[in-house]
Motif scaffolding. Structure first.
Motif, short mmCIF file in Angstrom:
data_model
loop_
_atom_site.label_atom_id
_atom_site.label_comp_id
_atom_site.label_asym_id
_atom_site.label_seq_id
_atom_site.Cartn_x
_atom_site.Cartn_y
_atom_site.Cartn_z
N ASN A 54 -3.28 5.87 3.40
CA ASN A 54 -3.29 5.26 2.25
C ASN A 54 -4.03 6.18 0.64
O ASN A 54 -5.25 6.71 0.77
N ILE A 55 -2.96 5.83 -0.40
CA ILE A 55 -3.49 6.65 -1.65
C ILE A 55 -3.06 6.04 -2.36
O ILE A 55 -2.87 6.50 -3.72
N GLY A 56 -2.75 4.78 -2.47
CA GLY A 56 -2.40 4.50 -3.69
C GLY A 56 -1.80 2.37 -3.34
O GLY A 56 -2.10 2.44 -2.03
N LEU A 57 -2.03 2.16 -4.85
CA LEU A 57 -1.60 0.26 -4.66
C LEU A 57 -0.87 -0.08 -5.17
O LEU A 57 -0.22 0.68 -6.32
N VAL B 242 0.91 -1.39 -0.24
CA VAL B 242 -0.38 0.05 -0.19
C VAL B 242 0.72 1.31 0.22
O VAL B 242 1.57 1.25 0.77
N LEU B 243 0.11 2.27 -0.96
CA LEU B 243 1.86 3.49 -1.13
C LEU B 243 0.65 4.65 0.12
O LEU B 243 -0.65 4.35 0.63
N GLU C 234 -10.84 -2.11 -1.24
CA GLU C 234 -10.51 -1.93 0.03
C GLU C 234 -9.78 -1.01 0.84
O GLU C 234 -9.62 -0.68 1.91
N LEU C 235 -8.74 -1.18 0.10
CA LEU C 235 -7.41 -0.79 1.11
C LEU C 235 -7.02 1.50 0.97
O LEU C 235 -6.30 1.92 1.46
#
Length: 127
Positions: A25-28, A11-12, A124-125
């Motif tokens: 959390n801003i990205g994946l 997760v970014l 989800e994240l």
């Protein structure tokens, strides 16, 4: 029967004030060695970030995330790191950093459809 693929994801996170260790959390980012798959996607919740730090430099965050995307996709504009093999790029991008963009520790899983799994995890994240 569909083949299951081992993947890793991270997760970014944006850390508006590094000394406080609070993050959003801003990205994946997802990686699968066997499928030579490396994908990144991000979303910048400006209002949420400004709740942590009204003076946070959103434009610099956009520039830095663009660099992450170029490295991830292997574009030469991403510099020398973008020329690394996919696995090396993923490991470099997920290395522990003390900057305003950090990643979670990589997590593993199995998937028969990497794109669908990415989309599910992103919802989800991140969103």
């Amino acid at each position: 029967m569909h083949e299951q693929h081992l993947y890793d994801y991270a997760v970014l996170r944006v850390v508006p004030k590094v000394e406080r260790e609070e993050f959003i959390n801003i990205g994946l980012m997802m990686f699968c060695k066997r499928q030579k798959y490396l994908r990144i996607q991000h979303h910048i919740p400006i209002e949420k970030i400004q709740l942590f730090d009204i003076e946070f430099d959103i434009e610099q965050l956009k520039i830095n995330l663009d660099s992450f995307s170029k490295i991830c996709s292997g574009k030469k504009e991403g510099g020398p790191i973008a020329t690394f093999e996919i696995a090396e790029r993923f490991r470099w991008l997920t290395a522990v950093k003390s900057s305003s963009i950090q990643t979670s520790r990589p997590h593993s899983g199995f998937s028969i459809n990497l794109e669908a799994t990415f989309d599910k995890l992103y919802l989800e994240l991140v969103l």
